[in-house]
Every structure is written in C-alpha cells, then in structure tokens.
Design a protein around this motif. Structure first.
Motif, mmCIF file in Angstrom:
data_model
loop_
_atom_site.group_PDB
_atom_site.id
_atom_site.type_symbol
_atom_site.label_atom_id
_atom_site.label_comp_id
_atom_site.label_asym_id
_atom_site.label_seq_id
_atom_site.Cartn_x
_atom_site.Cartn_y
_atom_site.Cartn_z
ATOM 1 N N ASP A 139 11.455 1.533 -4.178
ATOM 2 C CA ASP A 139 10.408 2.460 -3.690
ATOM 3 C C ASP A 139 9.338 2.394 -4.780
ATOM 4 O OD1 ASP A 139 11.914 3.075 -1.528
ATOM 5 O OD2 ASP A 139 13.152 4.746 -2.739
ATOM 6 N N ASP A 177 6.145 1.649 -4.442
ATOM 7 C CA ASP A 177 4.923 2.419 -3.827
ATOM 8 C C ASP A 177 4.956 3.968 -3.763
ATOM 9 O OD1 ASP A 177 6.977 2.407 -1.871
ATOM 10 O OD2 ASP A 177 5.600 2.438 -0.269
ATOM 11 N N ARG A 178 6.089 4.553 -3.623
ATOM 12 C CA ARG A 178 6.245 6.154 -3.775
ATOM 13 C C ARG A 178 5.846 6.443 -5.012
ATOM 14 N NH1 ARG A 178 10.317 9.616 -4.576
ATOM 15 N NH2 ARG A 178 11.870 7.701 -4.727
ATOM 16 N N LEU A 196 4.392 5.390 -7.582
ATOM 17 C CA LEU A 196 3.024 5.207 -8.071
ATOM 18 C C LEU A 196 2.100 6.122 -7.351
ATOM 19 C CD1 LEU A 196 2.637 0.951 -8.051
ATOM 20 C CD2 LEU A 196 3.255 2.771 -9.987
ATOM 21 N N ALA A 197 2.579 6.257 -5.844
ATOM 22 C CA ALA A 197 1.342 7.212 -5.368
ATOM 23 C C ALA A 197 1.588 8.462 -5.554
ATOM 24 C CB ALA A 197 1.668 7.004 -3.829
ATOM 25 N N GLU A 198 2.704 8.992 -5.814
ATOM 26 C CA GLU A 198 3.172 10.376 -6.011
ATOM 27 C C GLU A 198 2.974 10.522 -7.503
ATOM 28 O OE1 GLU A 198 6.895 11.259 -4.480
ATOM 29 O OE2 GLU A 198 6.501 10.991 -2.467
ATOM 30 N N LYS A 199 3.071 9.804 -8.355
ATOM 31 C CA LYS A 199 2.960 9.797 -9.723
ATOM 32 C C LYS A 199 3.942 10.664 -10.357
ATOM 33 C CE LYS A 199 -2.146 9.574 -10.009
ATOM 34 N NZ LYS A 199 -3.436 9.845 -10.501
ATOM 35 N N LYS A 226 2.647 -2.020 1.490
ATOM 36 C CA LYS A 226 1.888 -2.418 0.311
ATOM 37 C C LYS A 226 0.459 -2.439 0.557
ATOM 38 C CE LYS A 226 1.890 -7.222 1.720
ATOM 39 N NZ LYS A 226 2.153 -8.959 1.189
ATOM 40 N N HIS A 274 -1.466 0.234 0.258
ATOM 41 C CA HIS A 274 -2.453 1.052 -0.822
ATOM 42 C C HIS A 274 -1.910 0.972 -2.156
ATOM 43 C CE1 HIS A 274 -3.824 3.545 2.720
ATOM 44 N NE2 HIS A 274 -2.523 3.663 3.307
ATOM 45 N N VAL A 275 -1.330 -0.293 -2.276
ATOM 46 C CA VAL A 275 -0.873 -0.764 -3.696
ATOM 47 C C VAL A 275 -1.955 -1.671 -4.217
ATOM 48 C CG1 VAL A 275 0.825 -1.979 -4.935
ATOM 49 C CG2 VAL A 275 1.353 -0.487 -3.011
ATOM 50 N N ASP A 276 -2.187 -1.492 -5.640
ATOM 51 C CA ASP A 276 -3.083 -2.228 -6.440
ATOM 52 C C ASP A 276 -2.660 -3.693 -6.327
ATOM 53 O OD1 ASP A 276 -4.831 -3.484 -8.187
ATOM 54 O OD2 ASP A 276 -4.203 -2.420 -9.859
#
Length: 476
Positions: free
Chosen positions: A283, A285-286, A288-291, A325, A327-329
C-alpha cells in the motif's frame, strides 16, 4: 532384593561420579586455558546487520545427530503436523567432531539491558565455539568451510524453513528491528488464476534472476529485482508475493511504514535484511497520499535504489504494492527503481475458469457460456470475492457457479470496463483465496459483506479497544 538396591545405588553413584568428574575436568582445562572460545553473534553490533555466519551455523547445528544428546532440547512441530523437530535450547551445549577433534557449540542467549516489556524478544543471541588450542590451527578453517558447505546444501535442497519478518516500533538494545514467525503461506504459482503464458514468463524471469549473479557483477549492478504490483484490493497482489517467496525459497520481510520513525530508520531496516529474501512494502500509494508515515518521498527513493540499497541489496527481490499508480510520482516508478510492472485487474472469464478448477475441481460446466457472456458485457468482481462465493458453496459446483452469476448480475455491473492491462515483462490477474469463514448458501457479495459487518459490529461491542490492541496481518 537388598542386593538389587545396593547394585542400583552403586550404579547411580558411579554415574554421578563420572558426570561430575567429566565436568570437573572440563573446568580444569578451561582454567588452564586449554580451550579457546570463538563467538558468532546474530547481529553485528556495530552496523546492526545480521551476521550471515550465524544463520549458517544454526542450520548446521540443527542438522547434527548429536543434538539429541544435549542437556536441554526443544521439540517443535515441522511443516507437517506429524513431524517433530529437535532444536537446541537456550544456553545449552552441543558436541561435534571434525577431523578427529572434538568441539563444542554453546547456544548463548542473554537478556539485553533494558529488556523490560518483552523479554522474550529483547535478547542477544550468539553461538560460542569452544575448541582446543592445539586443534584450532589445524581444523578451524576447514571446519568453517565444512559448515558453509553443509548449510548451503540444506538451503539448496529446500529443507530450510522460510520465515516471515515484521518490523517493530522500537529496537531492542543490541538486537535487531525484526521479529519473525514461520512463513507457511500455501500459495504457489500453480494455484494462482493466471494465464499460462504469463505465469511461465514470470517464472522464467525469476529463474533467470537466480542464475544471474555473475552477469550482474560483470555489469557492475546490484543483484536484485524490483516488482510493482498494482490493482484494486482483493485481486491477488499479496498472494502473488507468497507464491514468489515459495518459488524462490526466500524469506519475506514485510515493512510496515507506519512503524518507521524516519528515513534513516528505513535504511537500517534494509541493512538488517538477509540475502535470499523478498522485501515487501504494501500500500505504498496510500502511505504517500495520506502522509501517514514519517518516511519522506526522498527517503523512499533512496530506499529503492540509494547507496544503502546498493550495498545490502544483493540477492534480494523488492516488491511494492499499490491500488493505483496514477497519482504516484513517476520518479518512484522509473526503470532502475522498478524493473517489472504487473497490473492486477478484476476477474475475467479466463481467471474465473482457473478458479473454478482450483476451488471446485470443475474444468467445464454447462453454465460457463452464461458466465462468459456476463463477463463480455462488462461485469466483473475481484478474485477474492468470487473465491469466497466458491468456498461457501464448494459442496455443490452448480450452486457455486450460480451464486457467482447472481453476484455478477447484482454487484458486478460495469466493474469490468476499466482500463486495459499494461504489461512489462509479465502481468495479469491473480486469485487471492483469503481464509474467511462463510456459511453455506451465500449467493451475492452483499451477503458476504453483511455477514462480515455483523461480526465486526458484534466484536466492537464486546471489545471497544480491540482496534488498538490487535496487530494487523502482515500479508493480506
């Protein structure tokens, strides 16, 4: 009768005398420095990396027949319930002979200073070799080479039990950050609902990796392979990780980013992993997105291909899972950091047929054309959802297939019309048969969700604090 008693007492006295005299003689030899002691710690206390020699010595000692003669031996069950394994107990000694010399190994287990809350975890472990000084120069080097050879044979034969390692929130003094349990996940590539061509390509890629040490060294590259598994929940990403570990015969290191306090701590976790391992970050992406982790994006980039990864990444497979993926850098996913991208979509008809064969033992059925038509119209469910319906109705294949049809018609409309599969080296759908107990006669995914919601509500009422006290499963 009195003669028998006298004889028994005499034998007992002789036994105690010889045992005491043997230990006394050893003590005299130790006092006059007849023996030398060599310590093999589990961890390098300077770098906190695991000492690879410790694992090899452990494999070797537990293969010796003389382990039965140890004063204290632990009995454990093996891979099969009727298998009994003998393990050397803490602070116990085992004897070995090599080239006419007798040596002793002591399983040293000391509690760390500050082992207060979990003393069974916070322990410094080491094997101590006791060898006569007159034998050391003659046998030590060939003896250690012998241990390496035997341990390598055990690993190549697949007799080594796999372990699942999980990172802890705080490190014990003198110990590591990883705690392990036996890895017994039964999933293999043969049980995955994956296209035969794709499955063969993935297996071929892993087999090529196993044989490529010299090739990677010649190129000046680290001998490792990185995979990105992305797709909705329940599509089999975690089962794919288990199948990969069982195929490679590698241990699994599952990193929980919520327990990592800093970028440097993430590097230390990687330093303490061993070769022949699969390092998993789920997880991503989660987080990284939610910090929701203290690890920064730059820290993750360095973890994936930085200097530390280059120094301790030998003979490892890195696996990262995401739901999406989009919204992932892109820097996280560039070649060099990720070698293989595998998309795990919702179930299609091909995967459904594979699951029907695995779960129900059915290769063909009169209802298959109807199922195929529903899939072609754009309906779909996750492999986990279909798998649970098949498990709940496993005693009747016809009823199981009908329940899938009903679920596809009521819950799966429009869910199969997503983006096409993107393939790099190999990717497709995989089934994930999670072990959820369901009653007979469940026909739709809504029934499963209602049943799960009922038990969750009931459990919440009984134990309001269960969310904070329970540990999440490392492989979902």
């Amino acid at each position: 009768m009195p003669a028998m008693v006298i004889l028994f007492v005499a034998l007992a006295v002789l036994f105690l005398f010889f045992s005491f005299s043997k230990k006394l003689w050893r003590g005299v030899e130790d006092w006059f420095h007849v023996y030398q002691f060599l310590k093999v710690p589990q961890h390098n206390h300077t770098t906190l990396q695991e000492n690879h020699l410790y694992r090899k010595v452990s494999l070797y000692l537990h293969s010796l027949a003389s382990i039965e003669d140890s004063d204290f031996t632990t009995l454990l069950t093996g891979k099969k319930h009727n298998d009994i394994l003998l393990c050397l107990g803490p602070n116990q000694t085992i004897q070995d002979r090599f080239l006419g010399a007798t040596v002793f190994w002591h399983n040293q287990t000391d509690a760390d200073d500050g082992a207060d809350q979990n003393p069974q975890f916070n322990r410094a472990r080491a094997f101590v070799l006791k060898i006569r000084k007159v034998d050391k120069r003659r046998i030590l080097r060939p003896y250690l080479q012998h241990i390496h050879a035997v341990a390598d044979d055990i690993e190549q034969q697949g007799n080594r039990d796999l372990r699942l390692f999980m990172n802890t929130a705080a490190a014990a003094q003198g110990g590591g950050r990883w705690r392990s349990v036996p890895f017994t996940h039964p999933c293999t590539f043969e049980t995955l609902a994956m296209e035969s061509d794709l499955k063969n390509r993935v297996k071929s890629d892993l087999e090529s990796f196993l044989r490529a040490k010299q090739y990677y060294n010649r190129l000046g590259r680290v001998w490792k392979r990185s995979f990105l598994l992305y797709g909705p929940s329940g599509t089999g990403k975690s089962s794919f990780v288990a199948a990969m570990a069982n195929f490679l015969r590698y241990d699994v290191y599952d990193i929980d980013l919520s327990k990592v306090p800093s970028d440097s701590d993430l590097k230390l976790l990687l330093l303490q992993t061993t070769p022949k391992s699969v390092v998993v970050v789920e997880d991503l992406d989660r987080f990284l997105a939610e910090k929701s982790t203290a690890v920064s994006p730059s820290g993750m980039l360095n973890f994936m291909d930085g200097v530390v990864s280059s120094c301790c990444g030998e003979e490892k497979v890195m696996v990262f899972t995401m739901n999406s993926k989009e919204h992932v850098d892109p820097n996280l996913l560039r070649p060099g950091r990720i070698d293989v991208h595998i998309h795990f979509p919702l179930c299609d008809f091909t995967a459904f047929k594979t699951m029907a064969n695995n779960y129900l033992g059915v290769k063909e059925h009169k209802l298959f054309p109807q199922v195929q038509e529903i899939f072609q119209n754009g309906a779909s469910l996750s492999p986990a959802e279909i798998g649970e319906l098949m498990i709940a109705n496993r005693n009747s294949p016809s009823r199981a297939i009908k329940s899938v049809i009903t679920a596809l018609q009521t819950d799966g409309d429009g869910r199969g019309s997503g983006s096409p599969i993107v393939r790099h080296t190999g990717e497709d759908d995989v089934d994930e048969p999670d072990a959820v107990m369901c009653g007979e006669g469940l026909h739709t995914v809504k029934d499963l969700r209602k049943l799960y919601g009922f038990f969750r509500l009931k459990n919440t009422r009984r134990s309001p604090s269960s969310n904070t006290s329970s540990m999440p499963s490392p492989l979902r």
